[in-house]
Design a protein around this motif. Structure first.
Motif, mmCIF file in Angstrom:
data_model
loop_
_atom_site.group_PDB
_atom_site.id
_atom_site.type_symbol
_atom_site.label_atom_id
_atom_site.label_comp_id
_atom_site.label_asym_id
_atom_site.label_seq_id
_atom_site.Cartn_x
_atom_site.Cartn_y
_atom_site.Cartn_z
ATOM 1 N N THR A 1 82.929 17.366 2.182
ATOM 2 C CA THR A 1 81.709 17.754 1.468
ATOM 3 C C THR A 1 80.477 17.531 2.328
ATOM 4 O OG1 THR A 1 82.766 17.175 -0.638
ATOM 5 C CG2 THR A 1 80.370 17.383 -0.622
ATOM 6 N N VAL A 2 80.406 16.382 2.969
ATOM 7 C CA VAL A 2 79.263 16.095 3.848
ATOM 8 C C VAL A 2 79.197 17.093 4.991
ATOM 9 C CG1 VAL A 2 78.292 14.396 5.441
ATOM 10 C CG2 VAL A 2 79.194 13.660 3.233
ATOM 11 N N GLU A 3 80.347 17.430 5.553
ATOM 12 C CA GLU A 3 80.365 18.385 6.657
ATOM 13 C C GLU A 3 79.940 19.778 6.191
ATOM 14 O OE1 GLU A 3 80.779 20.088 10.372
ATOM 15 O OE2 GLU A 3 80.603 17.988 9.745
ATOM 16 N N ALA A 4 80.370 20.177 4.972
ATOM 17 C CA ALA A 4 79.967 21.483 4.446
ATOM 18 C C ALA A 4 78.471 21.546 4.204
ATOM 19 C CB ALA A 4 80.731 21.779 3.155
ATOM 20 N N VAL A 5 77.904 20.487 3.622
ATOM 21 C CA VAL A 5 76.458 20.451 3.387
ATOM 22 C C VAL A 5 75.702 20.475 4.702
ATOM 23 C CG1 VAL A 5 74.577 19.059 2.466
ATOM 24 C CG2 VAL A 5 76.706 19.290 1.166
ATOM 25 N N ARG A 6 76.177 19.724 5.695
ATOM 26 C CA ARG A 6 75.507 19.711 7.003
ATOM 27 C C ARG A 6 75.565 21.078 7.656
ATOM 28 N NH1 ARG A 6 76.149 20.010 12.008
ATOM 29 N NH2 ARG A 6 78.347 20.518 11.703
ATOM 30 N N ALA A 7 76.725 21.749 7.534
ATOM 31 C CA ALA A 7 76.859 23.081 8.134
ATOM 32 C C ALA A 7 75.935 24.084 7.463
ATOM 33 C CB ALA A 7 78.314 23.537 8.048
ATOM 34 N N LEU A 8 75.803 23.979 6.134
ATOM 35 C CA LEU A 8 74.902 24.895 5.430
ATOM 36 C C LEU A 8 73.447 24.640 5.811
ATOM 37 C CD1 LEU A 8 76.469 24.953 1.848
ATOM 38 C CD2 LEU A 8 76.491 26.790 3.534
ATOM 39 N N ALA A 9 73.074 23.368 5.888
ATOM 40 C CA ALA A 9 71.672 23.042 6.172
ATOM 41 C C ALA A 9 71.295 23.362 7.609
ATOM 42 C CB ALA A 9 71.424 21.564 5.867
ATOM 43 N N ALA A 10 72.234 23.225 8.528
ATOM 44 C CA ALA A 10 71.916 23.419 9.940
ATOM 45 C C ALA A 10 72.132 24.852 10.414
ATOM 46 C CB ALA A 10 72.756 22.465 10.795
ATOM 47 N N ASN A 11 72.744 25.687 9.591
ATOM 48 C CA ASN A 11 73.036 27.058 10.004
ATOM 49 C C ASN A 11 71.772 27.908 9.883
ATOM 50 O OD1 ASN A 11 74.054 29.619 10.497
ATOM 51 N ND2 ASN A 11 75.915 29.281 9.299
ATOM 52 N N PRO A 12 71.251 28.433 10.983
ATOM 53 C CA PRO A 12 70.016 29.238 10.898
ATOM 54 C C PRO A 12 70.220 30.591 10.238
ATOM 55 C CG PRO A 12 70.899 29.273 13.134
ATOM 56 C CD PRO A 12 71.736 28.299 12.375
ATOM 57 N N ALA A 13 71.475 31.019 10.070
ATOM 58 C CA ALA A 13 71.730 32.326 9.466
ATOM 59 C C ALA A 13 71.326 32.375 8.002
ATOM 60 C CB ALA A 13 73.205 32.694 9.617
ATOM 61 N N TYR A 14 71.222 31.199 7.362
ATOM 62 C CA TYR A 14 70.878 31.185 5.940
ATOM 63 C C TYR A 14 69.382 31.345 5.690
ATOM 64 C CZ TYR A 14 75.660 29.817 4.933
ATOM 65 O OH TYR A 14 77.014 29.804 4.826
ATOM 66 N N GLN A 15 68.576 31.242 6.715
ATOM 67 C CA GLN A 15 67.136 31.522 6.611
ATOM 68 C C GLN A 15 66.487 30.735 5.461
ATOM 69 O OE1 GLN A 15 67.722 35.805 6.084
ATOM 70 N NE2 GLN A 15 66.876 36.166 8.136
ATOM 71 N N TRP A 16 66.631 29.422 5.527
ATOM 72 C CA TRP A 16 66.105 28.590 4.446
ATOM 73 C C TRP A 16 64.597 28.717 4.284
ATOM 74 C CZ3 TRP A 16 69.765 27.206 1.383
ATOM 75 C CH2 TRP A 16 71.039 26.915 1.867
ATOM 76 N N ASP A 17 63.885 28.962 5.385
ATOM 77 C CA ASP A 17 62.436 29.102 5.277
ATOM 78 C C ASP A 17 62.042 30.362 4.517
ATOM 79 O OD1 ASP A 17 63.592 30.555 7.363
ATOM 80 O OD2 ASP A 17 61.683 30.716 8.443
ATOM 81 N N ARG A 18 62.868 31.415 4.589
ATOM 82 C CA ARG A 18 62.574 32.646 3.871
ATOM 83 C C ARG A 18 62.997 32.568 2.411
ATOM 84 N NH1 ARG A 18 58.818 35.170 5.432
ATOM 85 N NH2 ARG A 18 59.616 37.162 4.639
ATOM 86 N N ILE A 19 63.956 31.707 2.100
ATOM 87 C CA ILE A 19 64.409 31.569 0.718
ATOM 88 C C ILE A 19 63.278 31.079 -0.176
ATOM 89 C CG2 ILE A 19 65.911 30.205 -0.796
ATOM 90 C CD1 ILE A 19 68.080 30.426 1.263
ATOM 91 N N SER A 20 62.521 30.111 0.278
ATOM 92 C CA SER A 20 61.411 29.595 -0.526
ATOM 93 C C SER A 20 60.357 30.667 -0.779
ATOM 94 C CB SER A 20 60.775 28.390 0.176
ATOM 95 O OG SER A 20 60.298 28.760 1.470
#
Length: 299
Positions: free
Chosen positions: A46-65
């Motif tokens: 679970t920790v590894e999945a959360v880290r992979a999601l947070a660190a993956n630039p493909a998800y464009q977290w800055d654009r989601i907000s």
């Protein structure tokens, strides 16, 4: 003559029972090493999945907000909520009528209610929405006519079935069929002895239904129907096929025009649907807990 006193005899104390060696031992809980190993593995994954999601630039977290609170997204979300709310109320009322028709002793009413439920549960919702949106091809005008006489009131179908109305009608017709079975199951769950007692008291059928049957049937009806609402929220995404821009529709339009932000836009749509389902799930939890305590039958 000398008398010798005999000493008083005393009963010997009973021997003490042997001490149980197990009674002095401390009871230790069973060590479940396998559970600890599984917990550690699941936690690490679970920790590894959360880290992979947070660190993956493909998800464009800055654009989601940015897209999450965009005006057009919030307006489309409001359309989804309005369609869902109106369809839920109309579908529930229609479900009550159909459920009572299925339990009716009138063969014609029973058969018509059964046919309605069978037809609209069998018909795919997207097909139903498209048919209703193009109802003017089947009935260009609708109105009230005198049997074998002139028309009293007549309306143009194209003017009545705007996208919002077509979406509500389609969802309501489909929702009523599923709600009818939930309500019928709740009514049948009431103990038959309660109905016999109401008949013995001389209650009319309407009073028997309102004061005896429904309060007890709601324990089964309400939790099941709240669960049905979650499915209705997801089904509302199909109203885009009748030209109504809801949450799914605006996500589809945005990701088509902003290709570089496609992942962020899809995640925004996913997050909003998950949030709506979470709110309804919390509501379902409290409703089920409330009705699990029972319902006082009114006098």
């Amino acid at each position: 003559m000398t008398t010798t006193a005999t000493p008083a005899t005393t009963e010997a104390d009973p021997p003490a029972p042997p001490e149980d060696p197990l009674a002095t031992r401390r009871v230790a809980p069973r060590r479940r090493y396998g559970r600890w190993v599984v917990t550690a593995i699941v936690l690490a994954l679970t920790v590894e999945a959360v880290r992979a999601l947070a660190a993956n630039p493909a998800y464009q977290w800055d654009r989601i907000s940015y897209y999450f609170t965009l005006d057009v997204v919030l307006d489309a979300l409001l359309v989804t909520l309005e369609v869902t709310a109106v369809s839920a109320v109309v579908g529930f009322v229609g479900g009550v009528i159909l459920a009572l028709g299925r339990l009716s002793g009138n063969p014609l009413v029973n058969a018509l209610s059964w046919f309605y439920i069978w037809f609209f549960r069998s018909l795919p919702l997207v097909v139903l929405l498209i048919i209703i949106f193009n109802a003017s091809l089947f009935f260009p005008r609708i109105g009230i006519n005198i049997p074998f006489g002139p028309s009293l009131v007549s309306y143009d179908v194209d003017g009545l079935l705007v996208p919002f109305v077509a979406a509500v009608v389609g969802l309501s017709l489909n929702e009523a069929a599923f709600a009818a079975e939930i309500i019928r199951g709740g009514l049948l769950s009431v103990d038959h002895g309660q109905i016999e007692a109401a008949n013995a008291l001389g209650l009319s059928p309407w009073r028997r239904l309102r004061q005896v049957v429904l309060p007890q049937a709601l324990r089964s009806i309400v939790p099941g129907y709240v669960n049905q609402l979650i499915g209705l929220v997801k089904a509302s995404s199909l109203v885009y096929y009748v030209s109504l821009v809801d949450l799914f529709g605006i996500v589809y339009q945005l990701e088509s025009t902003h290709v570089s932000d496609k992942v962020a836009i899809l995640l925004v749509g996913t997050a909003w649907y998950l949030l709506l389902a979470a709110v309804l799930s919390v509501l379902q939890h409290y409703v089920e807990r409330h009705y699990s305590r029972g319902w006082e039958v009114r006098r």
